[in-house]
Scaffold this motif. Sequence first.
Motif, PDB file in Angstrom:
ATOM      1  N   LYS A 236      -5.029  -9.215   5.480  1.00  0.00           N
ATOM      2  CA  LYS A 236      -6.153  -8.572   4.794  1.00  0.00           C
ATOM      3  C   LYS A 236      -7.137  -9.603   4.218  1.00  0.00           C
TER       4      LYS A 236
ATOM      5  N   TRP B 237       0.842  -1.206   0.000  1.00  0.00           N
ATOM      6  CA  TRP B 237       0.000   0.000   0.000  1.00  0.00           C
ATOM      7  C   TRP B 237       0.871   1.247   0.000  1.00  0.00           C
ATOM      8  N   ALA B 238       1.948   1.206   0.803  1.00  0.00           N
ATOM      9  CA  ALA B 238       2.781   2.395   0.982  1.00  0.00           C
ATOM     10  C   ALA B 238       3.427   2.824  -0.336  1.00  0.00           C
TER      11      ALA B 238
ATOM     12  N   SER C 181      -4.397  -2.677   0.120  1.00  0.00           N
ATOM     13  CA  SER C 181      -3.269  -3.419   0.697  1.00  0.00           C
ATOM     14  C   SER C 181      -3.536  -4.913   0.577  1.00  0.00           C
TER      15      SER C 181
ATOM     16  N   ALA D  63      -7.519  -0.011   2.033  1.00  0.00           N
ATOM     17  CA  ALA D  63      -6.757  -1.142   2.570  1.00  0.00           C
ATOM     18  C   ALA D  63      -7.672  -2.221   3.159  1.00  0.00           C
ATOM     19  N   HIS D  64      -8.845  -1.799   3.689  1.00  0.00           N
ATOM     20  CA  HIS D  64      -9.757  -2.775   4.312  1.00  0.00           C
ATOM     21  C   HIS D  64     -10.888  -3.194   3.378  1.00  0.00           C
TER      22      HIS D  64
ATOM     23  N   TYR E  12      -8.562   0.238  15.661  1.00  0.00           N
ATOM     24  CA  TYR E  12      -7.414   1.025  16.132  1.00  0.00           C
ATOM     25  C   TYR E  12      -7.679   1.479  17.557  1.00  0.00           C
TER      26      TYR E  12
ATOM     27  N   ASP F  50      -8.365   5.443   0.896  1.00  0.00           N
ATOM     28  CA  ASP F  50      -7.570   4.359   1.480  1.00  0.00           C
ATOM     29  C   ASP F  50      -8.501   3.151   1.567  1.00  0.00           C
TER      30      ASP F  50
ATOM     31  N   PHE G  33      -5.067   3.695  10.341  1.00  0.00           N
ATOM     32  CA  PHE G  33      -3.721   3.204  10.644  1.00  0.00           C
ATOM     33  C   PHE G  33      -2.736   4.338  10.357  1.00  0.00           C
TER      34      PHE G  33
HETATM   35  C1  PLP Z   1      -6.058   1.626   6.719  1.00  0.00           C
HETATM   36  C2  PLP Z   1      -4.695   1.144   6.278  1.00  0.00           C
HETATM   37  N1  PLP Z   1      -3.960   1.918   5.474  1.00  0.00           N
HETATM   38  C3  PLP Z   1      -2.754   1.531   5.037  1.00  0.00           C
HETATM   39  C4  PLP Z   1      -2.222   0.315   5.398  1.00  0.00           C
HETATM   40  C5  PLP Z   1      -0.840  -0.046   4.946  1.00  0.00           C
HETATM   41  O1  PLP Z   1      -0.797  -1.153   4.101  1.00  0.00           O
HETATM   42  P1  PLP Z   1       0.607  -1.907   3.768  1.00  0.00           P
HETATM   43  O2  PLP Z   1       0.988  -2.647   4.993  1.00  0.00           O
HETATM   44  O3  PLP Z   1       0.285  -2.792   2.593  1.00  0.00           O
HETATM   45  O4  PLP Z   1       1.605  -0.821   3.403  1.00  0.00           O
HETATM   46  C6  PLP Z   1      -2.948  -0.544   6.212  1.00  0.00           C
HETATM   47  C7  PLP Z   1      -2.396  -1.872   6.531  1.00  0.00           C
HETATM   48  O5  PLP Z   1      -2.246  -2.539   7.315  1.00  0.00           O
HETATM   49  C8  PLP Z   1      -4.223  -0.118   6.687  1.00  0.00           C
HETATM   50  O6  PLP Z   1      -4.939  -0.892   7.505  1.00  0.00           O
END
Ligand code: PLP
Length: 338
Positions: A197, A70-71, A192, A170-171, A304, A168, A95
């Motif tokens: 995940k 993701w980053a 992500s 990621a979820h 979180y 975002d 996150f």
């Molecule tokens: C909301 C959110 N954003 C970003 C990320 C970052 O993802 P990654 O670990 O693939 O860089 C996560 C991951 O755990 C996440 O839960």
Amino acid sequence: MIGERTTLDVTHPSPLPFSVAFDPRDEDDIMRRWRTLLRGNQWSHGEQLQEFEVEWAAWNGIPAVGFDNWAGAAAAVLDFFDVAGKTVLCPSNTFLATPRSAMNAGARVEFYDCNREDLCGSFTDFVEKAERFKPALAYIVHIGGHIAFDIHRIADYCRTRGIALIEDCAHAVGADWDGVRPGAFGDAGLFSLYATKTISTGEGGVAVTANPDLERHLRSYRDYGRGSHYRIQGMNHRLDEFRAALGVVQIRRMPEIVGWKQAYARETLDPHYRNRVELPAGMGSGYYKYIVFEEIPQTTGKVYELPCHKIFGCDVELSNTEWISKNHWCVPIYYPKP
Ligand SMILES: Cc1ncc(COP(=O)(O)O)c(C=O)c1O
């Protein structure tokens, strides 16, 4: 209904143990793909990545670009919007990867509040902060696997004000709202594929966008600026062929994995937990998390614990975010292996 305790005179459903969402029926397909790779000479930039991106785009409804995580995808998107020295709005209930990506890109981050109902960005506070801080770009985060309830209003507002909106996601793989998938509401979406995940390649990420200029930028950025005469100052954020192969079978299996989670939520969890996130009409969640607003005996804890404005020591009052950090819990919901 949130904020109220419910006392139900029944035992809680047995908790599901954590399980990587990998379906053993996919093992042969994976092994066949990996064997072909081992016997060939193309371990990066090959057919698996192309197939993965085609499959992902077919699900998402817009083009997809594979990344190492993701980053990496976030760094590429933020570079396109040239946020250095500018303000980025970010929800605090996320996150720390979300705000940190903007900080690392040289932006100033201002946090905004969430709603209690969905744990995602609040339109009211978004507008308040946008009027005050004049951001160039804003993040919205689809917390827990459903789509942020205020996404339409926030996306419309951003369009009229010229604010780039990055989701975002990621979820949120597997989610939709009336058929629109995460990442298709704003300018881009970032997924992500980390090991916990909804579907995973161990490590991995995907950026989606309907903007062809941004898509070209992402493809070049992840490969040190190749294809742009190195004008784009990217780094190495490539997704190798082995993980891309895993990604192909995972994204193909995803509707079944998410379908299973949706049925488990509907049939087993919803009748039991009345004090929970309730989805609006037409929305399907990918159920990365199943979130309730009452303390329960068998929980995986909070999405979180500590809001980002606290982690980063920012002097801002975000009352819903603080309420959420104390008043939600997650019920285990994992695709079981036979
Ligand atoms: C909301 C959110 N954003 C970003 C990320 C970052 O993802 P990654 O670990 O693939 O860089 C996560 C991951 O755990 C996440 O839960």
